[in-house]
Scaffold this active site. Sequence first.
Site, mmCIF file in Angstrom:
data_model
loop_
_atom_site.group_PDB
_atom_site.id
_atom_site.type_symbol
_atom_site.label_atom_id
_atom_site.label_comp_id
_atom_site.label_asym_id
_atom_site.label_seq_id
_atom_site.Cartn_x
_atom_site.Cartn_y
_atom_site.Cartn_z
ATOM 1 N N ASN A 1 0.805 -1.230 0.000
ATOM 2 C CA ASN A 1 0.000 0.000 0.000
ATOM 3 C C ASN A 1 0.835 1.277 0.000
ATOM 4 O O ASN A 1 0.367 2.321 0.449
ATOM 5 C CB ASN A 1 -0.988 0.008 1.177
ATOM 6 C CG ASN A 1 -1.986 -1.121 1.086
ATOM 7 O OD1 ASN A 1 -2.940 -1.047 0.335
ATOM 8 N ND2 ASN A 1 -1.744 -2.187 1.833
ATOM 9 N N GLY A 2 2.048 1.180 -0.497
ATOM 10 C CA GLY A 2 2.926 2.349 -0.519
ATOM 11 C C GLY A 2 2.712 3.258 -1.723
ATOM 12 O O GLY A 2 3.167 4.391 -1.729
ATOM 13 N N GLY A 3 2.049 2.743 -2.772
ATOM 14 C CA GLY A 3 1.819 3.529 -3.975
ATOM 15 C C GLY A 3 2.531 2.994 -5.203
ATOM 16 O O GLY A 3 2.642 3.687 -6.211
ATOM 17 N N THR B 1 0.062 2.643 -8.269
ATOM 18 C CA THR B 1 -0.335 3.982 -8.716
ATOM 19 C C THR B 1 0.782 4.609 -9.545
ATOM 20 O O THR B 1 0.536 5.144 -10.640
ATOM 21 C CB THR B 1 -0.663 4.873 -7.501
ATOM 22 O OG1 THR B 1 -1.732 4.268 -6.766
ATOM 23 C CG2 THR B 1 -1.058 6.268 -7.934
ATOM 24 N N ASP C 1 2.151 -9.280 -8.068
ATOM 25 C CA ASP C 1 0.919 -9.808 -7.474
ATOM 26 C C ASP C 1 0.212 -10.816 -8.382
ATOM 27 O O ASP C 1 -0.578 -11.632 -7.902
ATOM 28 C CB ASP C 1 -0.054 -8.676 -7.140
ATOM 29 C CG ASP C 1 0.337 -7.922 -5.869
ATOM 30 O OD1 ASP C 1 1.359 -8.277 -5.248
ATOM 31 O OD2 ASP C 1 -0.393 -6.978 -5.512
ATOM 32 N N PHE D 1 1.474 -13.266 -9.654
ATOM 33 C CA PHE D 1 2.150 -14.555 -9.523
ATOM 34 C C PHE D 1 1.946 -15.205 -8.156
ATOM 35 O O PHE D 1 2.659 -16.146 -7.809
ATOM 36 C CB PHE D 1 3.638 -14.403 -9.849
ATOM 37 C CG PHE D 1 3.861 -13.974 -11.269
ATOM 38 C CD1 PHE D 1 3.914 -14.912 -12.291
ATOM 39 C CD2 PHE D 1 3.949 -12.630 -11.599
ATOM 40 C CE1 PHE D 1 4.082 -14.521 -13.608
ATOM 41 C CE2 PHE D 1 4.110 -12.219 -12.914
ATOM 42 C CZ PHE D 1 4.175 -13.170 -13.922
ATOM 43 N N ARG E 1 -8.313 -1.130 2.019
ATOM 44 C CA ARG E 1 -8.275 -1.933 0.795
ATOM 45 C C ARG E 1 -9.149 -3.177 0.913
ATOM 46 O O ARG E 1 -9.263 -3.775 1.976
ATOM 47 C CB ARG E 1 -6.834 -2.384 0.506
ATOM 48 C CG ARG E 1 -5.883 -1.301 0.087
ATOM 49 C CD ARG E 1 -5.935 -0.971 -1.396
ATOM 50 N NE ARG E 1 -5.478 -2.055 -2.229
ATOM 51 C CZ ARG E 1 -4.207 -2.246 -2.581
ATOM 52 N NH1 ARG E 1 -3.266 -1.443 -2.141
ATOM 53 N NH2 ARG E 1 -3.871 -3.247 -3.380
ATOM 54 N N SER F 1 3.150 13.546 -2.430
ATOM 55 C CA SER F 1 1.970 13.457 -3.293
ATOM 56 C C SER F 1 2.239 12.489 -4.447
ATOM 57 O O SER F 1 3.397 12.273 -4.835
ATOM 58 C CB SER F 1 1.615 14.833 -3.857
ATOM 59 O OG SER F 1 2.601 15.250 -4.796
#
Length: 201
Positions: free
Chosen positions: A12-14, A17, A35, A37, A140, A181
Amino acid sequence: MKYVIGIGGVTNGGKTTLTNRLIKSLPNCCVVHQDDFFKKPDQIEVGEDGFRQWDVITALDMDAMVNTIRGWSENPVKFAHSHGVNVSPSTEVADPDQQIHILIVEGFLLYNYKPLMDVYNKCYYISIPYEECKRRRSTRQYTVPDPPGLFEGHVWPMYLKHRNEMVESGLDIAYLDGLKSEEGIYSQVYEDIQNTLLNRL
């Protein structure tokens, strides 16, 4: 020219994104998401901590991941076409040494698997503090929901363990502050990649 970028970091660090922004702005850019795999839930061991061990390298089919990256390396144009990525027409006729093909490899354990260590031309790693990571993860929705206590009892301890291993490996990694940001992180990485590519041409 083939260029492989690793975008690793904490859950969840980005990472995704950032990756999604980059693939829209870099030429002939494909992506491999770690992810994709993960093994099936019934193949994930239960550890001494009582949790299924999702945050360890054995939870992933790393041979398949390496083979996928190798497939791109052997023929990036064919790989791009088979993954729905449009290749700039000029790259199909230009001098092969001047063609730019980029692969982004994105995931949480990119720099802890020896067969991948020599693949990357550039490595990035996004970090965020414990409380922010816990907050983001709680928002999430996962296919397999987190059981109570998983973050504190397994996810974060595994992150710290793997990060220490990564640091000790001596791999040249550019660290990114995940509290910046989205635009700030993207601009920093995009400019860095552009400068690196210009220097290689």
